[in-house]
Design an enzyme around this catalytic site. Structure first.
Site, PDB file in Angstrom:
ATOM      1  N   ASN A  19      -5.549  -4.764  -7.101  1.00  0.00           N
ATOM      2  CA  ASN A  19      -6.603  -3.917  -6.549  1.00  0.00           C
ATOM      3  C   ASN A  19      -6.301  -2.424  -6.571  1.00  0.00           C
ATOM      4  O   ASN A  19      -7.214  -1.602  -6.528  1.00  0.00           O
ATOM      5  CB  ASN A  19      -6.879  -4.363  -5.101  1.00  0.00           C
ATOM      6  N   ASP A  31       4.541   1.685  -4.202  1.00  0.00           N
ATOM      7  CA  ASP A  31       3.695   2.314  -5.219  1.00  0.00           C
ATOM      8  C   ASP A  31       3.656   1.390  -6.424  1.00  0.00           C
ATOM      9  O   ASP A  31       4.700   1.112  -7.034  1.00  0.00           O
ATOM     10  CB  ASP A  31       4.291   3.676  -5.595  1.00  0.00           C
ATOM     11  N   VAL A  32       2.468   0.924  -6.796  1.00  0.00           N
ATOM     12  CA  VAL A  32       2.373  -0.050  -7.891  1.00  0.00           C
ATOM     13  C   VAL A  32       2.816   0.516  -9.227  1.00  0.00           C
ATOM     14  O   VAL A  32       3.134  -0.240 -10.156  1.00  0.00           O
ATOM     15  CB  VAL A  32       0.941  -0.609  -8.033  1.00  0.00           C
ATOM     16  N   ASP A  55       0.857  -1.176   0.000  1.00  0.00           N
ATOM     17  CA  ASP A  55       0.000   0.000   0.000  1.00  0.00           C
ATOM     18  C   ASP A  55       0.895   1.229   0.000  1.00  0.00           C
ATOM     19  O   ASP A  55       2.091   1.149   0.300  1.00  0.00           O
ATOM     20  CB  ASP A  55      -0.917   0.004   1.232  1.00  0.00           C
ATOM     21  N   LYS A  94      -9.827   1.886 -16.828  1.00  0.00           N
ATOM     22  CA  LYS A  94     -10.606   0.705 -16.470  1.00  0.00           C
ATOM     23  C   LYS A  94     -11.040  -0.092 -17.705  1.00  0.00           C
ATOM     24  O   LYS A  94     -11.186  -1.322 -17.636  1.00  0.00           O
ATOM     25  CB  LYS A  94     -11.807   1.119 -15.621  1.00  0.00           C
ATOM     26  N   TYR A 109     -10.081   7.870 -15.696  1.00  0.00           N
ATOM     27  CA  TYR A 109     -10.482   6.681 -14.943  1.00  0.00           C
ATOM     28  C   TYR A 109     -11.145   5.656 -15.857  1.00  0.00           C
ATOM     29  O   TYR A 109     -10.807   4.465 -15.829  1.00  0.00           O
ATOM     30  CB  TYR A 109     -11.419   7.089 -13.820  1.00  0.00           C
TER      31      TYR A 109
END
Length: 266
Positions: free
Chosen positions: A96, A69-70, A47, A166, A162
Site C-alpha cells: 500500500n 521505510d519501504v 509505516d 503506478k 507518480y
C-alpha cells in the site's frame, strides 16, 4: 469502529489470516487494517510516521506496528524477519505504501523528487514482494494486492513520476501473477481513483496553485472526469482488498481492478 457500518461485509475469510500491510497506520492502509482485523485477520503493519503507529498500537495491542521505510532494503529485511517471528508465516501482502510525488512540468521536476517517488511507489513494492514471496510459498499460497492508481491506466500530465511508478506497478503485478501463480499465490492490483482525504486535497491544491485556480474550481474539474461524479473513500478500497483476500477472490489473479467511480481521463 473499523468500518462506517461497524459490521463485516464479507464472510469466509480464514480465521487468523496473517497479513502484512505497508503504510498501514493511516489513510487507505489504516482502513484496510481496520477492515481485515474486523474480519478476524492477524495484521502486521509498517509505516514511516510514528504518531499514527502509536495510535494503531493503542487501538490494536494484539497486532504489530513498526517504523520502517519501504524503499530501504535493510528496513524491509528487518521488518519481514520480525513479521515471520511474530506471525509464524504469511498469507497476504498488501503493498500500500506510496507518495504523491511532485507536481510540475517535466523540466521543472527535481531528479531527487523523481527518484524518491519511484523508490517508494515502485521499488518499495518490489522489496516487499521480494521478502514476502518465500513466506507465502511456505504457507502453501496466498495473495498479494498491489496498490496502483488510475494514474497507472491514464497518462497524468504534470504528475510524471507518480504515473510512471503506478504504470510500473501494473507490470510488476502481471509479472508476479505469472511467476507466483504455480505456487498458488494470487497477485492483483487495485487502482483507486480520487480518494477523499488530506492527501488528495493536497494534490488538488498543488494543481490549483499551478494553474492559478481556486481550490473549489479545481476540485470540480477533477470530479467532472469521474462518471459517478464523486470521490471514493478509503473504506471502498478496503472492501475490495478484503474481497480479494477472501475465498470469493480465489480465482482472480493478474487483474487491475479500478475502485474509482469510473475515472474517464486524467
Amino acid at each position: 469502529m473499523a468500518t462506517p457500518t461497524g459490521r463485516k461485509i464479507i464472510d469466509g475469510i480464514k480465521p487468523g489470516l496473517r497479513v502484512f500491510i505497508s503504510a498501514g497506520a493511516s489513510g487507505i492502509g489504516r482502513a484496510i487494517a481496520d477492515m481485515l482485523i474486523l474480519h478476524g485477520a492477524k495484521v502486521f503493519i509498517c509505516d514511516v510516521a510514528q504518531g499514527p503507529l502509536n495510535d494503531f498500537q493503542k487501538e490494536y495491542p494484539g497486532h504489530s506496528a513498526v517504523l520502517a521505510d519501504v524503499s530501504s532494503e535493510g528496513d524491509m529485511a528487518r521488518v519481514f524477519a520480525d513479521a515471520k517471528a511474530v506471525l509464524g508465516g504469511l498469507d497476504g501482502l498488501i503493498n500500500n505504501a506510496g507518495v504523491a510525488g511532485p507536481t510540475g512540468a517535466v523540466e521543472e521536476i527535481a531528479i531527487a523528487d523523481w527518484r524518491r517517488c519511484i523508490d517508494v511507489c515502485l521499488t518499495g513494492q518490489f522489496l516487499c514482494a521480494h521478502f514476502a514471496a518465500p513466506m507465502l510459498k511456505e504457507a502453501g499460497g496466498g495473495a498479494i494486492v498491489n496498490m496502483s492508481s488510475v494514474a497507472g491506466r491514464h497518462g497524468y500530465a504534470f504528475r510524471t513520476p507518480y504515473a510512471a511508478a503506478k504504470f510500473g506497478v501494473i507490470g510488476l503485478t502481471q509479472s508476479l501473477a505469472k511467476e507466483l501463480g504455480p505456487h498458488n499465490i494470487r497477485v492483483n492490483a487495485i487502482l483507486p481513483g480520487i480518494v477523499e482525504g488530506p492527501r488528495m486535497e493536497a494534490v488538488i491544491r498543488a494543481r490549483a496553485e499551478q494553474l492559478g485556480l481556486p481550490y473549489d474550481e479545481m476540485a470540480e474539474r477533477y470530479l467532472e472526469k469521474v462518471s459517478l461524479r464523486r470521490m471514493v473513500t478509503p473504506h471502498d478500497v478496503a472492501a475490495m482488498v478484503t474481497f480479494l483476500l477472501s475465498p470469493m477472490g480465489d480465482n482472480l489473479s493478474g487483474q487491475s481492478l479500478g475502485v474509482d467511480g469510473n475515472v474517464e481521463t486524467l
